[in-house]
Motif scaffolding. Structure first.
Motif, mmCIF file in Angstrom:
data_model
loop_
_atom_site.group_PDB
_atom_site.id
_atom_site.type_symbol
_atom_site.label_atom_id
_atom_site.label_comp_id
_atom_site.label_asym_id
_atom_site.label_seq_id
_atom_site.Cartn_x
_atom_site.Cartn_y
_atom_site.Cartn_z
ATOM 1 N N MET A 1 0.850 -1.192 0.000
ATOM 2 C CA MET A 1 0.000 0.000 0.000
ATOM 3 C C MET A 1 0.888 1.246 0.000
ATOM 4 N N LYS A 2 0.596 2.163 -0.907
ATOM 5 C CA LYS A 2 1.366 3.404 -0.999
ATOM 6 C C LYS A 2 0.738 4.452 -0.091
ATOM 7 N N TRP A 3 1.522 4.953 0.851
ATOM 8 C CA TRP A 3 1.010 5.942 1.794
ATOM 9 C C TRP A 3 1.060 7.327 1.159
ATOM 10 N N PRO A 4 -0.008 8.110 1.239
ATOM 11 C CA PRO A 4 -0.009 9.473 0.676
ATOM 12 C C PRO A 4 1.044 10.344 1.345
ATOM 13 N N ILE A 5 1.677 11.189 0.551
ATOM 14 C CA ILE A 5 2.728 12.054 1.071
ATOM 15 C C ILE A 5 2.176 13.023 2.107
ATOM 16 N N GLN A 6 0.880 13.425 1.944
ATOM 17 C CA GLN A 6 0.287 14.325 2.933
ATOM 18 C C GLN A 6 0.204 13.661 4.299
ATOM 19 N N LEU A 7 -0.139 12.369 4.290
ATOM 20 C CA LEU A 7 -0.263 11.645 5.554
ATOM 21 C C LEU A 7 1.090 11.525 6.236
ATOM 22 N N ILE A 8 2.132 11.246 5.473
ATOM 23 C CA ILE A 8 3.470 11.109 6.053
ATOM 24 C C ILE A 8 3.939 12.444 6.636
ATOM 25 N N ILE A 190 -13.342 9.677 11.112
ATOM 26 C CA ILE A 190 -11.939 9.833 11.526
ATOM 27 C C ILE A 190 -11.320 11.054 10.849
ATOM 28 N N VAL A 191 -11.575 11.189 9.559
ATOM 29 C CA VAL A 191 -11.047 12.344 8.826
ATOM 30 C C VAL A 191 -11.634 13.634 9.381
ATOM 31 N N GLN A 192 -12.945 13.637 9.624
ATOM 32 C CA GLN A 192 -13.582 14.829 10.186
ATOM 33 C C GLN A 192 -13.030 15.138 11.562
ATOM 34 N N GLY A 193 -12.692 14.097 12.324
ATOM 35 C CA GLY A 193 -12.117 14.301 13.646
ATOM 36 C C GLY A 193 -10.783 15.021 13.591
ATOM 37 N N THR A 194 -9.936 14.669 12.631
ATOM 38 C CA THR A 194 -8.644 15.361 12.509
ATOM 39 C C THR A 194 -8.844 16.823 12.109
ATOM 40 N N VAL A 250 -1.474 23.046 13.141
ATOM 41 C CA VAL A 250 -2.696 22.999 12.333
ATOM 42 C C VAL A 250 -2.395 22.446 10.945
ATOM 43 N N LEU A 251 -1.261 22.848 10.369
ATOM 44 C CA LEU A 251 -0.876 22.325 9.054
ATOM 45 C C LEU A 251 -0.688 20.822 9.106
ATOM 46 N N GLY A 252 0.000 20.332 10.145
ATOM 47 C CA GLY A 252 0.206 18.891 10.275
ATOM 48 C C GLY A 252 -1.096 18.126 10.389
ATOM 49 N N LEU A 253 -2.039 18.635 11.174
ATOM 50 C CA LEU A 253 -3.327 17.955 11.333
ATOM 51 C C LEU A 253 -4.140 17.976 10.044
ATOM 52 N N ASN A 254 -4.113 19.109 9.333
ATOM 53 C CA ASN A 254 -4.840 19.184 8.070
ATOM 54 C C ASN A 254 -4.248 18.245 7.019
ATOM 55 N N LEU A 255 -2.929 18.190 6.953
ATOM 56 C CA LEU A 255 -2.285 17.264 6.028
ATOM 57 C C LEU A 255 -2.591 15.814 6.396
ATOM 58 N N MET A 256 -2.611 15.526 7.695
ATOM 59 C CA MET A 256 -2.950 14.176 8.131
ATOM 60 C C MET A 256 -4.383 13.829 7.755
ATOM 61 N N GLY A 257 -5.290 14.802 7.908
ATOM 62 C CA GLY A 257 -6.676 14.568 7.523
ATOM 63 C C GLY A 257 -6.826 14.302 6.037
ATOM 64 N N ASP A 262 -7.468 10.276 1.630
ATOM 65 C CA ASP A 262 -6.975 9.595 0.432
ATOM 66 C C ASP A 262 -6.731 8.115 0.689
ATOM 67 N N LEU A 263 -6.303 7.778 1.903
ATOM 68 C CA LEU A 263 -5.983 6.391 2.224
ATOM 69 C C LEU A 263 -7.229 5.552 2.474
ATOM 70 N N LEU A 264 -8.246 6.151 3.118
ATOM 71 C CA LEU A 264 -9.406 5.383 3.547
ATOM 72 C C LEU A 264 -10.569 5.416 2.563
ATOM 73 N N ASP A 265 -10.628 6.454 1.730
ATOM 74 C CA ASP A 265 -11.748 6.563 0.793
ATOM 75 C C ASP A 265 -11.547 5.568 -0.351
ATOM 76 N N PRO A 266 -12.434 4.590 -0.528
ATOM 77 C CA PRO A 266 -12.227 3.581 -1.580
ATOM 78 C C PRO A 266 -12.291 4.166 -2.979
ATOM 79 N N ARG A 267 -13.064 5.241 -3.170
ATOM 80 C CA ARG A 267 -13.141 5.844 -4.504
ATOM 81 C C ARG A 267 -11.816 6.464 -4.907
ATOM 82 N N ILE A 268 -11.177 7.151 -3.962
ATOM 83 C CA ILE A 268 -9.880 7.756 -4.266
ATOM 84 C C ILE A 268 -8.820 6.686 -4.456
#
Length: 272
Positions: A1-8, A190-194, A250-257, A262-268
């Motif tokens: 699984m490729k992890w999104p750069i925003q998440l990292i 989870i995304v909304q929580g971040t 705030v930037l880190g949390l938004n990027l994590m969200g 991107d990681l959890l949404d099956p359409r993406i």
């Protein structure tokens, strides 16, 4: 699984502050409750890594303990929002079009009519300014956010065939909501929580800035900004350091969200 750069990237930024908070419970370079007027407004040095403020307190230690305050307020406030808002959203979706649905959604509209700052002012007028009141104000404002998101996501799941099959088997709405609806919308929550967590950091800083959040001697990033405005021209470092801490958190949390979405949404995932 490729992890999104925003998440990292977001995880690294957020993890840095989480480690600082955990470390602040057992160690800080200096005691933030001790005022050393003789060392006020010192430049960064080996003894004071980021210099001192107008009371002679170590800025690095203040940022560490201030992060603890901001993150604690945001975590509890988001927990209140999720703990109350998600069940309300599930109930509204399970009873779509009923009186209960109408009451829940109109109640959400009523809360949305009062920004968190106004709610904090009302609570402060009764109980006085404190970090607890900031938690209540931000938490109350988070309730309708999670209720709306939960209801909207749950309504789309209620129309699926396997939900109809569960209802045919005699399962009640409460059991369907817990066993089938909630697990299928958990990624969105989870995304909304971040996202709400990052907004909670900003809200806490704003409330502390106007004197409605954590009170001295408890350090807070917003309070540090408020204290620094008098010295903005003589020593901008006092405002820059807490300001950049808020921005990075705030930037880190938004990027994590974004990365989690991107990681959890099956359409993406299919598009990638």
């Amino acid at each position: 699984m490729k992890w999104p750069i925003q998440l990292i990237t977001g995880t690294i930024l957020t993890g840095f502050f989480v480690v600082a908070v955990a470390l602040s419970f057992i160690w800080t370079p200096h005691d933030v409750t001790i005022l050393t007027i003789a060392d006020r407004l010192q430049a960064p040095s080996a003894n004071y890594w980021l210099g001192t403020d107008h009371f002679g307190r170590d800025m690095f230690s203040m940022l560490m303990v201030g992060a603890r305050t901001s993150i604690a307020v945001a975590i509890v406030a988001v927990g209140i929002g999720m703990g109350i808002g998600i069940p309300l959203g599930l109930m509204a979706a399970a009873n779509r079009g009923s009186l209960l649905d109408e009451v829940i959604m109109r109640g959400n509209d009523l809360i949305f009519a009062f920004p968190s700052l106004v709610i904090a002012i009302l609570i402060t007028a009764v109980f006085g300014p404190s970090a607890l009141n900031a938690i209540l104000a931000i938490g109350i404002f988070n309730i309708p956010v999670f209720a709306r998101v939960t209801r909207g996501a749950a309504l789309s799941v209620w129309t699926l065939d396997y939900i109809l099959a569960a209802r045919t088997c005699g399962k009640r709405a409460l059991r369907i909501s817990v066993e089938h609806i909630l697990p299928n919308i958990a990624n969105l929550l989870i995304v909304q929580g971040t996202i709400q967590f990052s907004l909670g950091i900003l809200a806490e800083a704003g409330l502390s800035y106007v004197g409605l959040g954590a009170q001295p001697p408890t350090p807070s990033w917003g309070r540090m900004l408020a204290d620094a405005q008098t010295y903005i021209y003589s020593d901008a470092r006092l405002a820059f350091l807490p300001g950049i801490a808020i921005v990075l958190m705030v930037l880190g949390l938004n990027l994590m969200g974004d990365g989690l979405r991107d990681l959890l949404d099956p359409r993406i995932r299919r598009e990638r």
